[in-house]
Design a protein around this motif. Structure first.
Motif, short mmCIF file in Angstrom:
data_model
loop_
_atom_site.label_atom_id
_atom_site.label_comp_id
_atom_site.label_asym_id
_atom_site.label_seq_id
_atom_site.Cartn_x
_atom_site.Cartn_y
_atom_site.Cartn_z
N SER A 198 0.81 -1.21 0.00
CA SER A 198 0.00 0.00 0.00
C SER A 198 0.84 1.26 0.00
CB SER A 198 -0.92 0.02 1.23
OG SER A 198 -0.13 0.01 2.42
N ALA A 199 2.16 1.14 0.15
CA ALA A 199 3.02 2.30 0.30
C ALA A 199 2.91 3.27 -0.86
CB ALA A 199 4.49 1.86 0.46
N PHE A 200 2.65 2.77 -2.06
CA PHE A 200 2.72 3.61 -3.25
C PHE A 200 1.51 4.52 -3.38
CE2 PHE A 200 4.98 -0.34 -3.53
CZ PHE A 200 6.27 0.12 -3.73
N GLN A 201 0.34 4.02 -2.96
CA GLN A 201 -0.83 4.89 -2.89
C GLN A 201 -0.62 5.97 -1.83
OE1 GLN A 201 -1.02 1.64 -3.49
NE2 GLN A 201 -2.36 1.50 -5.26
N ILE A 202 0.01 5.61 -0.73
CA ILE A 202 0.31 6.59 0.31
C ILE A 202 1.33 7.60 -0.19
CG2 ILE A 202 1.23 6.88 2.65
CD1 ILE A 202 0.07 4.10 3.29
N TYR A 203 2.31 7.13 -0.98
CA TYR A 203 3.26 8.06 -1.60
C TYR A 203 2.52 9.08 -2.46
CZ TYR A 203 7.17 4.81 -0.60
OH TYR A 203 8.11 4.02 -0.01
N ALA A 204 1.56 8.62 -3.23
CA ALA A 204 0.82 9.53 -4.11
C ALA A 204 0.07 10.58 -3.31
CB ALA A 204 -0.14 8.75 -5.01
N HIS A 205 -0.50 10.17 -2.19
CA HIS A 205 -1.21 11.10 -1.31
C HIS A 205 -0.23 12.15 -0.76
CE1 HIS A 205 -4.48 11.43 2.07
NE2 HIS A 205 -4.25 12.58 1.49
N THR A 206 0.91 11.67 -0.29
CA THR A 206 1.93 12.57 0.24
C THR A 206 2.47 13.49 -0.85
OG1 THR A 206 2.58 10.87 1.84
CG2 THR A 206 4.12 12.68 1.49
N ALA A 207 2.72 12.92 -2.03
CA ALA A 207 3.22 13.73 -3.15
C ALA A 207 2.23 14.82 -3.52
CB ALA A 207 3.50 12.84 -4.36
N ALA A 208 0.93 14.49 -3.49
CA ALA A 208 -0.09 15.48 -3.82
C ALA A 208 -0.05 16.65 -2.84
CB ALA A 208 -1.47 14.84 -3.82
N MET A 209 0.15 16.34 -1.56
CA MET A 209 0.24 17.41 -0.56
C MET A 209 1.48 18.27 -0.79
SD MET A 209 -1.16 15.68 2.98
CE MET A 209 -0.29 14.10 2.89
N ALA A 210 2.61 17.63 -1.09
CA ALA A 210 3.85 18.39 -1.31
C ALA A 210 3.77 19.22 -2.58
CB ALA A 210 5.04 17.43 -1.36
N LEU A 211 3.17 18.67 -3.63
CA LEU A 211 3.02 19.41 -4.88
C LEU A 211 2.06 20.58 -4.71
CD1 LEU A 211 2.83 16.38 -7.31
CD2 LEU A 211 4.53 18.20 -7.48
N ALA A 212 0.90 20.30 -4.12
CA ALA A 212 -0.12 21.33 -3.99
C ALA A 212 0.34 22.50 -3.14
CB ALA A 212 -1.40 20.73 -3.40
N SER A 213 1.22 22.23 -2.17
CA SER A 213 1.72 23.29 -1.30
C SER A 213 2.98 23.97 -1.86
CB SER A 213 2.02 22.72 0.09
OG SER A 213 3.01 21.71 0.03
N GLY A 214 3.42 23.54 -3.04
CA GLY A 214 4.56 24.17 -3.69
C GLY A 214 5.92 23.75 -3.16
N GLN A 215 5.96 22.71 -2.35
CA GLN A 215 7.23 22.27 -1.79
C GLN A 215 8.08 21.52 -2.82
OE1 GLN A 215 6.99 20.78 2.42
NE2 GLN A 215 4.79 21.02 2.05
N ILE A 216 7.43 20.87 -3.79
CA ILE A 216 8.13 20.20 -4.87
C ILE A 216 7.39 20.49 -6.17
CG2 ILE A 216 9.03 18.35 -3.41
CD1 ILE A 216 6.83 16.52 -4.53
N ASP A 217 8.05 20.22 -7.30
CA ASP A 217 7.45 20.47 -8.61
C ASP A 217 7.23 19.20 -9.43
OD1 ASP A 217 7.38 23.31 -8.30
OD2 ASP A 217 9.53 23.36 -8.71
N VAL A 218 8.11 18.21 -9.26
CA VAL A 218 8.00 16.95 -10.00
C VAL A 218 8.22 15.80 -9.04
CG1 VAL A 218 8.93 15.50 -11.85
CG2 VAL A 218 8.82 17.98 -12.15
N ALA A 219 7.21 14.96 -8.89
CA ALA A 219 7.30 13.80 -8.01
C ALA A 219 7.46 12.53 -8.83
CB ALA A 219 6.05 13.69 -7.14
N LEU A 220 8.42 11.72 -8.44
CA LEU A 220 8.64 10.40 -9.05
C LEU A 220 8.36 9.34 -8.00
CD1 LEU A 220 9.76 8.51 -11.31
CD2 LEU A 220 12.02 8.85 -10.30
N ILE A 221 7.46 8.43 -8.32
CA ILE A 221 7.15 7.29 -7.44
C ILE A 221 7.64 6.03 -8.14
CG2 ILE A 221 5.35 6.03 -6.21
CD1 ILE A 221 3.62 8.56 -6.37
#
Length: 383
Positions: free
Chosen positions: A85-108
Motif C-alpha cells: 500500500s506504500a505507493f498509494q500513500i506516496y501519491a497522497h503525500t506527493a499530492a500534498m507536497a506538490l499542492a503546497s509548492g514544496q516540490i514540482d515533479v514527483a517520481l514514485i
C-alpha cells in the motif's frame, strides 16, 4: 476537509520495466529503468525530479540509494514502508507536497528482482509469539484464514475464489506484457496444488521480477506535458493491525475506511467508477476489497465475481492488466495498480482498453490485510 486536494495534481505518465523475468538486474536497476522510461514519456529527465518516493524490498535506505543512483538531489524523499500500500500513500503525500509548492515533479518508483534473485516468496522473518508456534506459511496462511472465514460466514465457495483467478487470466491474455497468458479454467484452479487450505497455487500471486514508476505534477502543468492526465481526485489510507491474529474481523478490512475517505475527497461513489485495480495477492483479496470498497454488499463478493462478473465483458472491469495473479507480482504490487489505472484513463491499453473510462480506483494492500490505501483518479472532464 477532504476537498482540498481534489484535482490539484495529476499523474502524467506511468511505465513498467522487466516484467516477469529480468536476470542480471538488481532491484535498483529495474526501478531506475522504469523511472527513466516514465520521465521520458513526458520529456523530463531525472534531474527534473525534486520529490522522490521509492521503496525496494532489499534496501531499507532506498531513498538515499536511489537518489545517488539517479544522480539527483531531491528536496523531499519518502521511504515509507507499509508494504504494497506504500505507493498509494506516496501519491497522497506527493499530492500534498506538490499542492503546497514544496516540490514540482514527483517520481514514485519500485523495482524488485525477486524471481531471478531467489525464486521464492519474500517472507517476513519477524517472529510472532502468537503465530509462529503454529508454523504458518506466511503470507499465504494469513490470507487462507480470511478466505476460510469468509467461506464459513457467507457461503463463499472455492469456485468463487477460482472465478477471480480465471478473470485475471482472461484480462492478462489481452495484455502482451503479462507474464502468464496461457488458458486457465475453474477446474485448473480447483485442481492445482494446495498451498494453504483453501488456497491453491493458482489462488496465489505470481513470483516475478518487475518495476514500475509514475510521474506526478501539479494540475496546472499537467496539460503541458501530456494530452490526457490522470487527475488525483481522492486519496485515503487506514491501518488496523500488523499480524492477522490481531485482525478484529477476518472478513472486514480497513479498505472500508480508506475508500470512504477517498470517495469523500473525490466527491464520487463506487457506482461512478469505471475501472478498478485491486491488490490481488490472493483471490480472497479481490472479493474482500470489492465488498469493502462498496462495489457489492458485505458477503456478496463471491456471487459478484461469479459467472465472469469481473472478466472481460463482465459487470465491472477489475484488474485489467491481469493483476498480481497473472500479470506481475514482484514482491509488492501496489504501484502497478496505479500504472494500469493511469493508462486506462489515458486510453493506452490496446485490446484491454475499457471504452469511455473516466474514473478509476487504484487500491493498495500492505502486510496481511493490515494497511489499506485507495486512490481515485479521473480524466479532465471529471474535475
Amino acid at each position: 476537509m477532504y476537498q482540498s486536494l481534489r484535482g490539484q495534481t495529476a499523474i502524467v505518465s506511468g511505465a513498467t520495466y522487466g516484467m516477469g523475468e529480468a536476470p542480471g538486474l538488481s532491484s535498483m536497476d529495474l526501478a531506475a529503468a522504469a523511472s527513466v522510461r516514465a520521465l521520458a514519456q513526458v520529456g523530463l529527465k531525472p534531474s527534473d525530479v525534486d520529490g522522490l518516493f521509492v521503496s525496494v524490498p532489499d534496501d531499507m535506505l532506498s531513498g538515499l540509494t536511489f537518489s545517488e543512483y539517479l544522480g539527483i538531489h531531491p528536496r523531499f524523499t519518502d521511504n515509507n514502508r507499509t508494504g504494497g500500500s506504500a505507493f498509494q500513500i506516496y501519491a497522497h503525500t506527493a499530492a500534498m507536497a506538490l499542492a503546497s509548492g514544496q516540490i514540482d515533479v514527483a517520481l514514485i518508483a519500485y523495482g524488485s528482482n525477486q524471481k531471478s534473485a531467489s525464486g521464492k516468496l519474500v517472507q517476513s522473518s519477524r517472529p510472532s509469539p502468537w503465530e509462529t508456534p503454529y508454523r504458518p506459511i506466511n503470507p499465504v496462511s494469513s490470507y487462507a484464514l480470511a478466505a476460510a472465514r469468509h467461506m464459513h460466514q457467507y457461503g463463499t465457495t472455492r469456485e468463487h475464489l477460482a472465478e477471480v483467478a480465471v478473470a485475471a487470466r482472461k484480462w492478462a491474455q489481452l495484455n502482451p506484457d503479462a507474464y502468464m497468458r496461457d488458458d486457465l479454467s475453474i477446474e485448473d484452479v480447483l485442481g492445482a496444488r494446495m498451498v494453504s487450505d483453501p488456497l491453491t497455487v493458482r489462488d496465489c500471486c505470481l513470483v516475478t521480477d518487475g518495476a514500475a514508476a509514475v510521474v506526478m505534477v501539479r494540475a496546472d502543468r499537467a496539460r503541458d506535458l501530456v494530452a490526457n492526465p490522470a487527475y488525483l481526485l481522492g486519496a485515503g489510507s487506514a491501518t488496523t493491525h500488523r499480524e492477522i491474529a490481531s485482525m478484529a474481523d477476518l472478513t472486514v478490512t480497513a479498505a472500508q475506511d480508506s475508500s470512504r475517505r477517498a470517495y469523500e475527497m473525490a466527491g464520487v461513489s463506487a457506482a461512478d467508477i469505471d475501472v478498478v485495480m485491486l491488490y490481488d495477492a490472493f483471490t480472497i483479496n479481490t472479493i474482500l476489497f470489492l465488498e469493502d470498497l462498496g462495489f457489492c454488499p458485505k458477503g456478496e463478493g463471491g456471487r459478484f465475481v461469479a459467472d465472469g462478473g469481473i472478466a472481460p465483458g463482465g459487470r465491472l472491469a477489475v484488474n485489467t492488466n491481469g493483476g498480481g495473479l497473472s500479470c506481475v507480482h514482484p514482491g509488492m504490487y501496489g504501484l502497478f495498480t496505479m500504472v494500469e489505472a493511469t493508462q486506462q484513463l489515458m486510453g493506452q491499453c490496446g485490446a484491454r482498453q475499457v471504452d469511455g473510462a473516466r474514473l478509476a480506483v487504484a487500491h493498495g494492500n500492505g502486510g496481511v490485510l493490515s494497511s489499506q490505501a485507495t486512490l481515485i483518479l479521473g480524466t479532465e472532464d471529471t474535475l
